[in-house]
Design a protein around this motif. Structure first.
Motif, PDB file in Angstrom:
ATOM      1  N   THR A  24      28.994  44.765  44.347  1.00 35.33           N
ATOM      2  CA  THR A  24      30.281  45.209  44.874  1.00 35.33           C
ATOM      3  C   THR A  24      30.668  46.501  44.168  1.00 35.33           C
ATOM      4  N   GLY A  25      31.532  47.292  44.779  1.00 31.87           N
ATOM      5  CA  GLY A  25      32.071  48.491  44.135  1.00 31.87           C
ATOM      6  C   GLY A  25      31.188  49.716  44.181  1.00 31.87           C
ATOM      7  N   GLY A  26      30.010  49.627  44.746  1.00 34.25           N
ATOM      8  CA  GLY A  26      29.095  50.758  44.821  1.00 34.25           C
ATOM      9  C   GLY A  26      27.764  50.297  45.379  1.00 34.25           C
ATOM     10  N   ASP A  27      26.761  51.149  45.269  1.00 29.38           N
ATOM     11  CA  ASP A  27      25.428  50.842  45.772  1.00 29.38           C
ATOM     12  C   ASP A  27      24.433  50.862  44.617  1.00 29.38           C
ATOM     13  N   ALA A  28      23.436  49.988  44.685  1.00 31.02           N
ATOM     14  CA  ALA A  28      22.446  49.892  43.611  1.00 31.02           C
ATOM     15  C   ALA A  28      21.050  49.700  44.201  1.00 31.02           C
ATOM     16  N   ARG A  29      20.064  49.925  43.373  1.00 36.64           N
ATOM     17  CA  ARG A  29      18.672  49.659  43.725  1.00 36.64           C
ATOM     18  C   ARG A  29      18.150  48.604  42.752  1.00 36.64           C
ATOM     19  N   LEU A  30      17.405  47.642  43.258  1.00 42.82           N
ATOM     20  CA  LEU A  30      16.763  46.648  42.403  1.00 42.82           C
ATOM     21  C   LEU A  30      15.328  47.101  42.175  1.00 42.82           C
ATOM     22  N   ASP A  31      14.967  47.287  40.927  1.00 41.13           N
ATOM     23  CA  ASP A  31      13.621  47.717  40.546  1.00 41.13           C
ATOM     24  C   ASP A  31      12.902  46.584  39.836  1.00 41.13           C
ATOM     25  N   ARG A  32      11.561  46.665  39.795  1.00 49.49           N
ATOM     26  CA  ARG A  32      10.792  45.684  39.031  1.00 49.49           C
ATOM     27  C   ARG A  32       9.526  46.325  38.483  1.00 49.49           C
ATOM     28  N   ARG A  33       8.973  45.684  37.469  1.00 47.25           N
ATOM     29  CA  ARG A  33       7.644  46.036  36.954  1.00 47.25           C
ATOM     30  C   ARG A  33       6.918  44.740  36.673  1.00 47.25           C
ATOM     31  N   GLN A  34       5.625  44.759  36.918  1.00 46.06           N
ATOM     32  CA  GLN A  34       4.848  43.519  36.812  1.00 46.06           C
ATOM     33  C   GLN A  34       4.398  43.218  35.397  1.00 46.06           C
ATOM     34  N   VAL A  43      12.334  47.550  44.558  1.00 46.19           N
ATOM     35  CA  VAL A  43      12.187  46.317  45.332  1.00 46.19           C
ATOM     36  C   VAL A  43      13.013  46.442  46.604  1.00 46.19           C
ATOM     37  N   GLY A  44      14.228  46.978  46.457  1.00 44.79           N
ATOM     38  CA  GLY A  44      15.110  47.130  47.594  1.00 44.79           C
ATOM     39  C   GLY A  44      16.447  47.706  47.178  1.00 44.79           C
ATOM     40  N   TYR A  45      17.242  48.060  48.174  1.00 44.55           N
ATOM     41  CA  TYR A  45      18.555  48.643  47.954  1.00 44.55           C
ATOM     42  C   TYR A  45      19.615  47.621  48.342  1.00 44.55           C
ATOM     43  N   ILE A  46      20.669  47.571  47.555  1.00 48.21           N
ATOM     44  CA  ILE A  46      21.755  46.630  47.804  1.00 48.21           C
ATOM     45  C   ILE A  46      23.062  47.414  47.851  1.00 48.21           C
ATOM     46  N   SER A  47      23.686  47.377  49.004  1.00 48.27           N
ATOM     47  CA  SER A  47      24.905  48.153  49.231  1.00 48.27           C
ATOM     48  C   SER A  47      26.139  47.368  48.811  1.00 48.27           C
ATOM     49  N   ASN A  48      27.237  48.082  48.683  1.00 49.52           N
ATOM     50  CA  ASN A  48      28.522  47.481  48.353  1.00 49.52           C
ATOM     51  C   ASN A  48      28.806  46.303  49.277  1.00 49.52           C
ATOM     52  N   GLY A  49      29.092  45.151  48.702  1.00 51.20           N
ATOM     53  CA  GLY A  49      29.442  43.977  49.478  1.00 51.20           C
ATOM     54  C   GLY A  49      28.260  43.163  49.988  1.00 51.20           C
ATOM     55  N   GLN A  50      27.052  43.463  49.521  1.00 57.36           N
ATOM     56  CA  GLN A  50      25.876  42.728  49.981  1.00 57.36           C
ATOM     57  C   GLN A  50      25.369  41.756  48.921  1.00 57.36           C
ATOM     58  N   ALA A  51      24.648  40.760  49.399  1.00 51.18           N
ATOM     59  CA  ALA A  51      23.954  39.812  48.534  1.00 51.18           C
ATOM     60  C   ALA A  51      22.678  39.406  49.240  1.00 51.18           C
ATOM     61  N   PHE A  52      21.634  39.080  48.491  1.00 47.06           N
ATOM     62  CA  PHE A  52      20.416  38.554  49.087  1.00 47.06           C
ATOM     63  C   PHE A  52      19.628  37.752  48.069  1.00 47.06           C
ATOM     64  N   VAL A  53      18.622  37.054  48.562  1.00 49.59           N
ATOM     65  CA  VAL A  53      17.759  36.221  47.732  1.00 49.59           C
ATOM     66  C   VAL A  53      16.436  36.947  47.536  1.00 49.59           C
ATOM     67  N   ARG A  64      15.490  45.263  37.096  1.00 48.68           N
ATOM     68  CA  ARG A  64      16.630  46.033  36.598  1.00 48.68           C
ATOM     69  C   ARG A  64      17.367  46.642  37.786  1.00 48.68           C
ATOM     70  N   PHE A  65      18.687  46.670  37.715  1.00 45.43           N
ATOM     71  CA  PHE A  65      19.498  47.368  38.712  1.00 45.43           C
ATOM     72  C   PHE A  65      19.695  48.812  38.267  1.00 45.43           C
ATOM     73  N   THR A  66      19.667  49.738  39.240  1.00 49.49           N
ATOM     74  CA  THR A  66      19.929  51.154  38.987  1.00 49.49           C
ATOM     75  C   THR A  66      21.055  51.596  39.914  1.00 49.49           C
ATOM     76  N   THR A  67      22.016  52.331  39.391  1.00 47.93           N
ATOM     77  CA  THR A  67      23.125  52.838  40.201  1.00 47.93           C
ATOM     78  C   THR A  67      22.627  53.882  41.185  1.00 47.93           C
ATOM     79  N   ILE A  68      23.036  53.739  42.443  1.00 51.38           N
ATOM     80  CA  ILE A  68      22.725  54.726  43.480  1.00 51.38           C
ATOM     81  C   ILE A  68      23.981  55.524  43.835  1.00 51.38           C
TER      82      ILE A  68
END
Length: 78
Positions: A24-34, A43-53, A64-68
């Motif tokens: 919430t409150g902004g947009d973020a990217r979910l990153d990963r390393r193996q 991994v994917g982008y998550i916009s303000n107000g979104q949730a996913f599994v 790790r989340f990164t601010t977009i």
């Protein structure tokens, strides 16, 4: 359900299986390393107000989340 992380730019390592993320409150990217020391990749982008599994089939992957944009308030739970 346990909170794994609630801040951007903070690495977390979920157990094998699924975990949920929200933003919430902004947009973020979910990153990963193996493996430790590997480069983080998107991994994917998550916009303000979104949730996913997220499916995490391999043990010991770091995420790790990164601010977009804006000021995202993020959370990952498992």
């Amino acid at each position: 359900m346990t909170t794994l992380v609630s801040a951007v730019a903070t690495t977390f390592t979920p157990a094998t299986g699924t975990f949920s993320v929200q933003c919430t409150g902004g947009d973020a990217r979910l990153d990963r390393r193996q493996t430790a020391g590997a480069a983080l990749t998107a991994v994917g982008y998550i916009s303000n107000g979104q949730a996913f599994v997220v499916e995490n089939p391999v043990a010991a992957q770091d995420y790790r989340f990164t601010t977009i944009g804006g000021t995202p308030v993020v959370q990952a739970d498992q």
